[in-house]
Scaffold this motif. Sequence first.
Motif, PDB file in Angstrom:
ATOM      1  N   LYS A 102       0.783  -1.215   0.126  1.00  0.00           N
ATOM      2  CA  LYS A 102       0.091   0.026  -0.003  1.00  0.00           C
ATOM      3  C   LYS A 102       0.843   1.285   0.084  1.00  0.00           C
ATOM      4  N   VAL A 103       0.677   2.120  -1.019  1.00  0.00           N
ATOM      5  CA  VAL A 103       1.585   3.324  -1.181  1.00  0.00           C
ATOM      6  C   VAL A 103       0.393   4.539  -0.974  1.00  0.00           C
ATOM      7  N   PRO A 104       1.041   5.577  -0.010  1.00  0.00           N
ATOM      8  CA  PRO A 104       0.216   6.889   0.224  1.00  0.00           C
ATOM      9  C   PRO A 104       0.250   7.584  -1.042  1.00  0.00           C
ATOM     10  N   VAL A 105      -0.896   8.133  -1.169  1.00  0.00           N
ATOM     11  CA  VAL A 105      -1.354   8.974  -2.384  1.00  0.00           C
ATOM     12  C   VAL A 105      -1.361  10.437  -1.917  1.00  0.00           C
ATOM     13  N   HIS A 106      -0.486  11.473  -2.536  1.00  0.00           N
ATOM     14  CA  HIS A 106      -0.273  12.974  -2.360  1.00  0.00           C
ATOM     15  C   HIS A 106      -0.799  13.534  -3.520  1.00  0.00           C
ATOM     16  N   TYR A 107      -1.612  14.497  -3.046  1.00  0.00           N
ATOM     17  CA  TYR A 107      -2.348  15.520  -4.044  1.00  0.00           C
ATOM     18  C   TYR A 107      -1.594  16.838  -3.942  1.00  0.00           C
ATOM     19  N   THR A 108      -1.511  17.378  -5.193  1.00  0.00           N
ATOM     20  CA  THR A 108      -1.119  18.830  -5.253  1.00  0.00           C
ATOM     21  C   THR A 108      -1.568  19.591  -6.287  1.00  0.00           C
ATOM     22  N   GLY A 109      -1.700  20.994  -6.104  1.00  0.00           N
ATOM     23  CA  GLY A 109      -2.010  21.881  -7.233  1.00  0.00           C
ATOM     24  C   GLY A 109      -3.593  22.230  -7.391  1.00  0.00           C
ATOM     25  N   GLU A 110      -4.280  21.544  -6.664  1.00  0.00           N
ATOM     26  CA  GLU A 110      -5.678  21.721  -6.493  1.00  0.00           C
ATOM     27  C   GLU A 110      -6.109  23.115  -6.252  1.00  0.00           C
ATOM     28  N   GLU A 111      -5.176  24.063  -5.785  1.00  0.00           N
ATOM     29  CA  GLU A 111      -5.679  25.552  -5.526  1.00  0.00           C
ATOM     30  C   GLU A 111      -5.527  26.363  -6.726  1.00  0.00           C
ATOM     31  N   GLU A 112      -4.761  25.686  -7.810  1.00  0.00           N
ATOM     32  CA  GLU A 112      -4.448  26.320  -9.084  1.00  0.00           C
ATOM     33  C   GLU A 112      -5.446  25.935 -10.125  1.00  0.00           C
ATOM     34  N   SER A 113      -6.216  24.926  -9.668  1.00  0.00           N
ATOM     35  CA  SER A 113      -7.339  24.327 -10.769  1.00  0.00           C
ATOM     36  C   SER A 113      -8.259  25.175 -11.070  1.00  0.00           C
ATOM     37  N   PRO A 114      -8.809  25.302 -12.436  1.00  0.00           N
ATOM     38  CA  PRO A 114      -9.720  26.096 -12.827  1.00  0.00           C
ATOM     39  C   PRO A 114     -11.271  25.755 -11.790  1.00  0.00           C
ATOM     40  N   ALA A 115     -11.410  24.451 -11.415  1.00  0.00           N
ATOM     41  CA  ALA A 115     -12.319  24.222 -10.476  1.00  0.00           C
ATOM     42  C   ALA A 115     -12.601  24.915  -9.300  1.00  0.00           C
ATOM     43  N   VAL A 116     -11.360  24.939  -8.659  1.00  0.00           N
ATOM     44  CA  VAL A 116     -11.276  25.978  -7.503  1.00  0.00           C
ATOM     45  C   VAL A 116     -11.358  27.455  -7.624  1.00  0.00           C
ATOM     46  N   LYS A 117     -10.193  27.698  -8.547  1.00  0.00           N
ATOM     47  CA  LYS A 117     -10.019  29.314  -8.546  1.00  0.00           C
ATOM     48  C   LYS A 117     -11.377  29.947  -9.370  1.00  0.00           C
ATOM     49  N   THR A 118     -11.954  29.309 -10.326  1.00  0.00           N
ATOM     50  CA  THR A 118     -12.703  29.865 -11.159  1.00  0.00           C
ATOM     51  C   THR A 118     -14.305  29.646 -10.917  1.00  0.00           C
ATOM     52  N   ASP A 119     -14.566  28.256 -10.501  1.00  0.00           N
ATOM     53  CA  ASP A 119     -15.877  27.786 -10.388  1.00  0.00           C
ATOM     54  C   ASP A 119     -16.168  27.332  -8.847  1.00  0.00           C
ATOM     55  N   ASN A 120     -15.370  27.890  -7.934  1.00  0.00           N
ATOM     56  CA  ASN A 120     -15.785  27.591  -6.577  1.00  0.00           C
ATOM     57  C   ASN A 120     -16.186  26.374  -6.113  1.00  0.00           C
ATOM     58  N   CYS A 121     -15.295  25.258  -6.684  1.00  0.00           N
ATOM     59  CA  CYS A 121     -15.602  23.902  -6.209  1.00  0.00           C
ATOM     60  C   CYS A 121     -14.711  23.333  -4.950  1.00  0.00           C
ATOM     61  N   LEU A 122     -15.480  22.438  -4.508  1.00  0.00           N
ATOM     62  CA  LEU A 122     -14.749  21.829  -3.313  1.00  0.00           C
ATOM     63  C   LEU A 122     -14.020  20.472  -3.801  1.00  0.00           C
ATOM     64  N   VAL A 123     -12.784  20.147  -3.456  1.00  0.00           N
ATOM     65  CA  VAL A 123     -12.254  19.082  -3.820  1.00  0.00           C
ATOM     66  C   VAL A 123     -12.302  17.635  -2.656  1.00  0.00           C
ATOM     67  N   ASN A 124     -12.847  16.852  -3.238  1.00  0.00           N
ATOM     68  CA  ASN A 124     -12.822  15.671  -2.319  1.00  0.00           C
ATOM     69  C   ASN A 124     -11.768  14.698  -2.573  1.00  0.00           C
ATOM     70  N   HIS A 125     -10.847  14.483  -1.673  1.00  0.00           N
ATOM     71  CA  HIS A 125      -9.890  13.419  -1.786  1.00  0.00           C
ATOM     72  C   HIS A 125     -10.446  12.113  -1.225  1.00  0.00           C
ATOM     73  N   VAL A 126     -10.961  11.139  -2.332  1.00  0.00           N
ATOM     74  CA  VAL A 126     -11.541   9.815  -1.845  1.00  0.00           C
ATOM     75  C   VAL A 126     -10.788   8.810  -1.578  1.00  0.00           C
ATOM     76  N   VAL A 127      -9.599   8.829  -1.982  1.00  0.00           N
ATOM     77  CA  VAL A 127      -8.687   7.644  -1.866  1.00  0.00           C
ATOM     78  C   VAL A 127      -7.218   8.337  -1.513  1.00  0.00           C
ATOM     79  N   SER A 128      -6.749   7.772  -0.268  1.00  0.00           N
ATOM     80  CA  SER A 128      -5.502   8.228   0.397  1.00  0.00           C
ATOM     81  C   SER A 128      -4.133   7.407   0.124  1.00  0.00           C
ATOM     82  N   GLU A 129      -4.641   6.048  -0.441  1.00  0.00           N
ATOM     83  CA  GLU A 129      -3.570   5.114  -0.579  1.00  0.00           C
ATOM     84  C   GLU A 129      -3.984   4.293  -1.601  1.00  0.00           C
TER      85      GLU A 129
END
Length: 220
Positions: A102-129
């Motif tokens: 089992k390997v951990p998953v690291h997420y980056t860059g979500e604050e720079e995505s159009p979904a967050v910056k432009t469309d005011n979306c919330l990012v849900n991390h469903v899987v952590s490993e």
Amino acid sequence: MKFAAFTRTLQGTGASRRLRITGRTPGIVYGGTGEPLLIEIDHNALFHAIKKEAFHAAILEMELNGTEHKVLLRDLQMHPFKQQVLHIDFQRVEARTRMTVKVPVHYTGEEESPAVKTDNCLVNHVVSELTVSCFPADIPESINVDLSGMKKGSTLHVKDITLPKGVRFVPKGQENPVLVSLTVAVNEADVAADAAAAAAAAAAAPVKGKGGKAKPAPKK
């Protein structure tokens, strides 16, 4: 990561209980071509080690009786309410044997995505490993996922990402599980404004009496 272990000669429930009283944790090393080895580890050092992510995913170097053994953590038994490791299992690592880890998953860059910056979306991390299969030399410390390209309405699955060289995803029930989903954030100010407008419209609407005719407004 490196850690020191010592040969354990006694086994059984009573022997393990006495060992824990002395500040040691019983364990075992198995797998490969060698016989299982009974070991014991200093509990304080082990308790600090298990707080590190690498201890759970990376190949570990265990020093036992002056010899180094490459192992992977396989099981960790904790006390139900105390901060105490009751027992620990390791598996030997052999260079030409594929391993499932089992390997951990690291997420980056979500604050720079159009979904967050432009469309005011919330990012849900469903899987952590993720559970993956690979040779020991190819085991990654983590799987890094860039979310800077996420757009409103999109969903990220395992097959949408590129795994490190030599690494294969091992399905556990779902062939292509969701890693990340998006939801549109609710603006509380807009909700309050809509509620106020609806209340005002209801108050301004004429009140109907019997027969469906509107009642005249009361005289002041």
